[in-house]
Write a protein that holds these residues in place. Structure first.
Motif, PDB file in Angstrom:
ATOM      1  N   THR A 201      -3.678   8.064  10.572  1.00 40.32           N
ATOM      2  CA  THR A 201      -4.754   7.651  11.476  1.00 40.32           C
ATOM      3  C   THR A 201      -4.650   6.161  11.758  1.00 40.32           C
ATOM      4  N   LEU A 202      -5.413   5.695  12.744  1.00 34.00           N
ATOM      5  CA  LEU A 202      -5.348   4.285  13.138  1.00 34.00           C
ATOM      6  C   LEU A 202      -5.809   3.372  12.015  1.00 34.00           C
ATOM      7  N   ASP A 203      -6.929   3.717  11.375  1.00 36.70           N
ATOM      8  CA  ASP A 203      -7.410   2.885  10.271  1.00 36.70           C
ATOM      9  C   ASP A 203      -6.431   2.893   9.105  1.00 36.70           C
ATOM     10  N   ALA A 204      -5.846   4.050   8.825  1.00 40.59           N
ATOM     11  CA  ALA A 204      -4.894   4.123   7.720  1.00 40.59           C
ATOM     12  C   ALA A 204      -3.633   3.316   8.016  1.00 40.59           C
ATOM     13  N   ARG A 205      -3.188   3.302   9.275  1.00 44.95           N
ATOM     14  CA  ARG A 205      -2.001   2.518   9.627  1.00 44.95           C
ATOM     15  C   ARG A 205      -2.271   1.013   9.474  1.00 44.95           C
ATOM     16  N   GLN A 206      -3.470   0.607   9.864  1.00 44.01           N
ATOM     17  CA  GLN A 206      -3.816  -0.797   9.685  1.00 44.01           C
ATOM     18  C   GLN A 206      -3.862  -1.179   8.202  1.00 44.01           C
ATOM     19  N   LEU A 208      -2.127   0.255   5.836  1.00 39.62           N
ATOM     20  CA  LEU A 208      -0.753   0.245   5.337  1.00 39.62           C
ATOM     21  C   LEU A 208      -0.042  -1.045   5.728  1.00 39.62           C
ATOM     22  N   ASN A 209      -0.207  -1.495   6.971  1.00 36.57           N
ATOM     23  CA  ASN A 209       0.421  -2.748   7.391  1.00 36.57           C
ATOM     24  C   ASN A 209      -0.093  -3.930   6.575  1.00 36.57           C
ATOM     25  N   ARG A 210      -1.401  -3.948   6.345  1.00 39.10           N
ATOM     26  CA  ARG A 210      -1.970  -5.043   5.562  1.00 39.10           C
ATOM     27  C   ARG A 210      -1.486  -4.980   4.111  1.00 39.10           C
ATOM     28  N   CYS A 211      -1.407  -3.763   3.559  1.00 37.31           N
ATOM     29  CA  CYS A 211      -0.948  -3.606   2.175  1.00 37.31           C
ATOM     30  C   CYS A 211       0.510  -4.047   2.020  1.00 37.31           C
ATOM     31  N   LEU A 212       1.378  -3.649   2.949  1.00 38.20           N
ATOM     32  CA  LEU A 212       2.784  -4.062   2.880  1.00 38.20           C
ATOM     33  C   LEU A 212       2.932  -5.566   3.027  1.00 38.20           C
ATOM     34  N   ALA A 213       2.150  -6.159   3.933  1.00 34.93           N
ATOM     35  CA  ALA A 213       2.234  -7.611   4.128  1.00 34.93           C
ATOM     36  C   ALA A 213       1.798  -8.355   2.872  1.00 34.93           C
ATOM     37  N   MET A 214       0.709  -7.926   2.254  1.00 37.94           N
ATOM     38  CA  MET A 214       0.246  -8.584   1.039  1.00 37.94           C
ATOM     39  C   MET A 214       1.231  -8.399  -0.109  1.00 37.94           C
ATOM     40  N   ALA A 215       1.854  -7.230  -0.195  1.00 33.01           N
ATOM     41  CA  ALA A 215       2.844  -7.007  -1.249  1.00 33.01           C
ATOM     42  C   ALA A 215       4.062  -7.913  -1.068  1.00 33.01           C
ATOM     43  N   LYS A 237       8.125  -6.919  14.523  1.00 35.14           N
ATOM     44  CA  LYS A 237       8.772  -7.893  15.405  1.00 35.14           C
ATOM     45  C   LYS A 237       8.958  -7.341  16.817  1.00 35.14           C
ATOM     46  N   GLN A 238       8.040  -6.552  17.246  1.00 36.79           N
ATOM     47  CA  GLN A 238       8.133  -6.014  18.599  1.00 36.79           C
ATOM     48  C   GLN A 238       7.866  -7.113  19.618  1.00 36.79           C
ATOM     49  N   THR A 239       8.343  -6.908  20.827  1.00 36.84           N
ATOM     50  CA  THR A 239       8.171  -7.902  21.885  1.00 36.84           C
ATOM     51  C   THR A 239       6.709  -7.986  22.281  1.00 36.84           C
ATOM     52  N   GLY A 240       6.320  -9.171  22.707  1.00 40.76           N
ATOM     53  CA  GLY A 240       4.923  -9.382  23.085  1.00 40.76           C
ATOM     54  C   GLY A 240       4.249 -10.318  22.103  1.00 40.76           C
ATOM     55  N   HIS A 241       2.985 -10.623  22.398  1.00 36.57           N
ATOM     56  CA  HIS A 241       2.254 -11.583  21.586  1.00 36.57           C
ATOM     57  C   HIS A 241       1.491 -10.925  20.444  1.00 36.57           C
ATOM     58  N   HIS A 242       1.410  -9.611  20.426  1.00 41.53           N
ATOM     59  CA  HIS A 242       0.641  -8.922  19.389  1.00 41.53           C
ATOM     60  C   HIS A 242       1.581  -8.188  18.457  1.00 41.53           C
ATOM     61  N   SER A 243       1.348  -8.357  17.165  1.00 39.97           N
ATOM     62  CA  SER A 243       2.145  -7.669  16.164  1.00 39.97           C
ATOM     63  C   SER A 243       1.243  -6.706  15.400  1.00 39.97           C
ATOM     64  N   PRO A 244       1.732  -5.501  15.057  1.00 39.11           N
ATOM     65  CA  PRO A 244       0.905  -4.588  14.256  1.00 39.11           C
ATOM     66  C   PRO A 244       0.499  -5.159  12.908  1.00 39.11           C
TER      67      PRO A 244
END
Length: 554
Positions: A201-206, A208-215, A237-244
């Motif tokens: 889900t969208l909340d779960a993906r967010q 996961l991204n935060r957990c991986l970044a903190m780790a 590192k996708q193109t554009g100004h916004h990163s997941p």
């Protein structure tokens, strides 16, 4: 505040509407971000469900027909309901015995055959919450029973499923932190989490991204290859100004990545010896002990020390976290090794001594001016070569005895030299004293006295601020002006000085009436071959008086 106000629903809302509204509001009041809001939302949700069940029961009772009045008769006493588990629960308990992730599919099929799937699922959820290490079993149950997804059973207790979600998050974080020292294992865990059904889900993906970044940020060691692999997997590192990857963790990850790249570059430079940048990297980032650092500093030039200052400023401005990780980068650990020997003191003393010896022992004894100048320059050159050799020997000696040199400088340095800061006795004072002894042997007391007097005067002047400013200006001029230009300036000043000195040395004072007389006296002085010499002692009037030419005078 009623439960309907918290949920934003009317009082006649059904259970389906209540569950949808709860799922929508749960995104705004997550347990890890807003525990108070989540608790309030949870209580309102449970109260609303109870109220909806009560309304449904009342509606069913109202729809039943009015009871028919029958004559009273004695009815048998009803039997009490059994208090133990139902047959379905007992069958489900048998299916749950020794269950794990490998046999979950067969046990689930068996429960369906026994028509106890609901009881089996409830018991499995309680088992996953009661046991500590059930991550694999919970993952298998989520994959087969669709827990924590929009397709899970509606009769599962929501509090238990949220507790299971929190347990899975804690287990996922512990698995990531346990794989810090193994990049491949960390990447495998990240890939498993990325493919987990309960993290789609969208909340779960967010999360996961935060957990991986903190780790990655909290990992004791950094791996650029692991960071690039996680970025490719999560699309950071996708193109554009916004990163997941959410902020501020993404900016911190980029900063740590750039810092790691900078450290890797400095580690490569420490393997070379061909530039000032590599020398600076070896001094600041090399794994050198104190003896090696001191010996390395003795080979440094002014350009090498400037490269050290530039490298330290770069670290200070762009990567300040390195200063905390590597305390050896502190300027107190390497700037104290830089020595600034006098650039002009010894050459001026040698030149002054050579001039004194040429004046006393050649020109005053009848030597020509040009011969004295040439001897003076050759003598200064010879003394300079001898001084350079003595300096090289003392510098090599100081590499072996630098601790003794430092100890003597600390204890007696201020008494051994007038210059400030006090020079190192073995490295900077010994060869100067030995050169003075050779000058005394070759030129006697006047030459040695001139040599040490010039050094003493320049050493005393070094304590004054104007002298230091002038010395710094000369030092910068020497570093920035090309060598051929300096040689041209030296020769351009030396040649006119030699010519002027020759004119001054050969000049003789004229006596009275020598060379400045009026023309009659000059003519008479030129007639040395005449029989009658020029008269002497005549007055100016007599010299100016008109005389008739005498007969028989040539």
């Amino acid at each position: 505040m009623t439960c309907w106000v918290v949920l934003g629903l009317p009082e006649d809302a059904d259970k389906r509407s209540i569950k949808r509204q709860y799922a929508s509001l749960l995104k705004q009041h997550r347990p890890d971000e807003d525990p108070e809001g989540f608790q309030r939302l949870r209580e309102a949700y449970e109260q609303a469900l109870e109220w909806a069940d009560w309304q449904q029961d009342v509606a069913v009772d109202e729809e039943q027909p009015a009871p028919i009045e029958l004559p009273l008769m004695e009815l048998p006493t009803p039997r009490q309901a059994p208090t133990g588990p139902s047959p379905s629960q007992r069958l489900a308990a048998q299916c749950l015995e020794a269950i794990d992730a490998t046999n979950l599919a067969s046990r689930l099929t068996q429960a369906r055959l026994y028509a106890c799937e609901r009881e089996f699922e409830h018991g499995l959820l309680e088992f996953c919450l009661a046991q500590e290490d059930t991550y694999d079993l919970a993952e298998a149950a989520i994959a087969q029973l669709h827990w924590l997804t929009p397709w899970q059973r509606e009769d599962l207790p929501s509090a238990a499923t949220e507790q299971l979600r929190g347990r899975l998050m804690d287990l996922a974080w512990s698995r990531l932190t346990g794989a810090w020292h193994d990049s491949q294992r960390f990447l495998d865990v990240a890939r498993q989490l990325d493919a987990s059904p309960w993290l789609q889900t969208l909340d779960a993906r967010q999360w996961l991204n935060r957990c991986l970044a903190m780790a990655l940020l909290q990992a004791p060691t950094w791996s650029e290859q692991l960071f690039d692999a996680i970025c490719a997997q999560q699309g950071w590192k996708q193109t554009g100004h916004h990163s997941p990857c959410p902020e501020p963790w993404w900016s911190q990850l980029l900063a740590r990545s750039h810092c790691a790249t900078f450290l890797a570059q400095q580690a490569r430079l420490t393997q070379f010896f061909d530039s000032s940048e590599s020398q600076a990297s070896r001094m600041l980032f090399g794994s050198l002990d104190e003896d090696a650092r001191v010996r390395l500093s003795m080979t440094f030039s002014a350009a090498d020390w400037d490269a050290c200052d530039t490298l330290y400023r770069t670290v200070q401005l762009r990567y300040p976290q390195i200063l905390h990780e590597k305390p050896q980068l502190s300027p107190d650990n390497w700037r104290a090794l830089r020595r600034q020997p006098p650039i002009l003191a010894v050459p001026l003393a040698i030149l002054g001594t050579s001039i004194c010896m040429s004046w006393l022992y050649e020109y005053r004894l009848g030597g020509s001016f040009y011969t004295s100048v040439i001897d003076m320059l050759l003598r200064a050159l010879l003394l300079g070569v001898v001084g350079w050799g003595l300096h090289a020997v003392c510098k090599k000696l100081s590499r072996k005895a630098w601790r003794l040199d430092d100890w003597i400088n600390v204890r007696y340095g201020r008494w051994l030299s007038l210059r400030r800061p006090s020079p190192l006795p073995i490295r900077e004072n010994l060869w100067v004293a030995l050169l003075g002894g050779l000058i005394y042997v070759a030129g006697g007391l006047p030459g040695a006295a001139t040599y040490f007097a010039i050094l003493g005067v320049l050493g005393a002047l070094s304590r004054r601020a104007p002298f230091e400013r002038g010395k710094s200006i000369l030092t910068r001029l020497y570093d920035r002006v090309p060598g051929d230009v300096l040689i041209g300036l030296f020769l351009g000043m030396l040649v006119p000085m030699v010519l002027l000195g020759n004119t001054w040395a050969n000049g003789v004072y004229l006596g009275k009436n020598e060379g400045l007389q009026v023309w009659p006296q000059r003519i008479c002085a030129a007639r040395e071959s005449t029989a009658s010499p020029c008269p002497a002692g005549l007055s100016a009037t007599q010299w100016q008086a008109f005389k008739e030419p005498q007969v028989n005078q040539p």
